[in-house]
Design an enzyme around this catalytic site. Structure first.
Site, mmCIF file in Angstrom:
data_model
loop_
_atom_site.group_PDB
_atom_site.id
_atom_site.type_symbol
_atom_site.label_atom_id
_atom_site.label_comp_id
_atom_site.label_asym_id
_atom_site.label_seq_id
_atom_site.Cartn_x
_atom_site.Cartn_y
_atom_site.Cartn_z
ATOM 1 N N HIS A 56 3.474 -0.783 -8.023
ATOM 2 C CA HIS A 56 2.163 -0.716 -8.665
ATOM 3 C C HIS A 56 1.016 -0.569 -7.665
ATOM 4 C CE1 HIS A 56 -0.553 -1.201 -12.003
ATOM 5 N NE2 HIS A 56 -1.093 -2.299 -11.512
ATOM 6 N N ASP A 98 6.876 2.265 -11.926
ATOM 7 C CA ASP A 98 5.843 1.230 -11.883
ATOM 8 C C ASP A 98 6.106 0.239 -13.004
ATOM 9 O OD1 ASP A 98 3.532 -0.323 -11.937
ATOM 10 O OD2 ASP A 98 2.173 1.370 -11.669
ATOM 11 N N SER A 124 -5.476 -0.313 -10.718
ATOM 12 C CA SER A 124 -4.956 -1.133 -11.815
ATOM 13 C C SER A 124 -6.069 -1.433 -12.823
ATOM 14 C CB SER A 124 -4.330 -2.402 -11.238
ATOM 15 O OG SER A 124 -3.591 -3.101 -12.214
#
Length: 267
Positions: free
Chosen positions: A245, A217, A95
């Protein structure tokens, strides 16, 4: 400063192997990589750590002025690499850590020799010609809700971020991780993350890089993966058969296979 204690640095795996650094995302800690470590440990020296303000890091080291910018977190990464004297390490960032890795590699190119970007997003807010997945009002509302009631926000948002509603234990684990984070420090990291714009930084990437995206996502839709892939010359894009995610938690086999293949190609 004892960097090992500050960032709760853990080193495992093959001490004679090349180094791989696993970096967690917002609201998480190094424990989120526990399903990936065994897949790397036989062949690589595996380094894990917690950003200051997360996990079992030294919370007394938190300084809002430093961590109000992704550069502050990138400096953490560089200092961990320096403390361990890593050379040409592979940085695996989940991320927002994917962008932190880009900044760290630019700051210390001798320390980081390749990047694996897991569900990356250089900008979460939509812009002209760019689909980040959120309007600015959406992000402002998200941050206001987080500030007003962090525990309630965590309970509502974590399962949405994780996806995979048929496996509620995954959302529950992410919720617990969010709730274990100090709310004030979490707010700083959240603002730094969701208001960041690292699109121009992608142009500075000069090391081998793998981009991993999921089929679905909420946080980093596939349009973002396509943008990152196009913006980073020579990158490899792999679409994992995974939703949510956090593919290293929800689809560890596919994630580990992609990472291992990339590492093998580097040899």
């Amino acid at each position: 400063m004892d960097i090992h204690r500050r960032n709760n640095v853990t080193v495992t795996g093959n001490p004679a192997g090349p180094a791989v650094v696993l970096a967690h995302g917002f609201g998480c800690d190094q424990n989120m990589w526990r399903l990936t470590v065994p897949a790397l440990a036989d062949t690589h020296r595996v380094v894990l750590f917690d950003y200051v303000g997360a996990g079992r890091s030294d919370l007394s080291a938190f300084r809002e002025e430093r961590y109000s910018s992704l550069d502050g977190y990138a400096q953490d990464v560089v200092e961990v690499c320096e403390a361990l004297d890593l050379r040409d390490a592979v940085f695996v960032g989940h991320s927002v850590s994917a962008m932190i890795g880009v900044l760290a590699a630019r700051r210390a190119p001798e320390r980081i020799g390749a990047l694996v970007m897991v569900a990356p997003s250089p900008r979460y807010i939509d812009d002209v010609g760019y689909h980040g997945g959120f309007g600015r009002e959406d992000i402002e509302e998200l941050l206001a809700s987080l500030e007003a009631n962090y525990l309630g926000w965590s309970a509502a948002m974590a399962p949405m971020i994780m996806g995979n509603p048929e496996r509620p234990e995954l959302g529950e684990e992410l919720t617990a991780s969010f709730c274990a984070t100090d709310p004030a420090m979490a707010l700083v990291f959240a603002r730094t993350t969701f208001l960041s714009d690292s699109r121009d930084d992608l142009k500075t990437v000069g090391v081998p890089r793998l981009v991993l995206e999921c089929t679905q996502d909420l946080i980093a839709p596939r349009a973002v993966g396509a943008f990152v892939h196009a913006a980073v010359p020579g990158s490899k894009l792999v679409t994992l058969e995974a939703t949510g995610h956090c593919p290293h938690m929800s689809a560890p086999e596919a994630t580990n296979e992609a990472i291992a293949g990339f590492l093998a190609d580097l040899r």
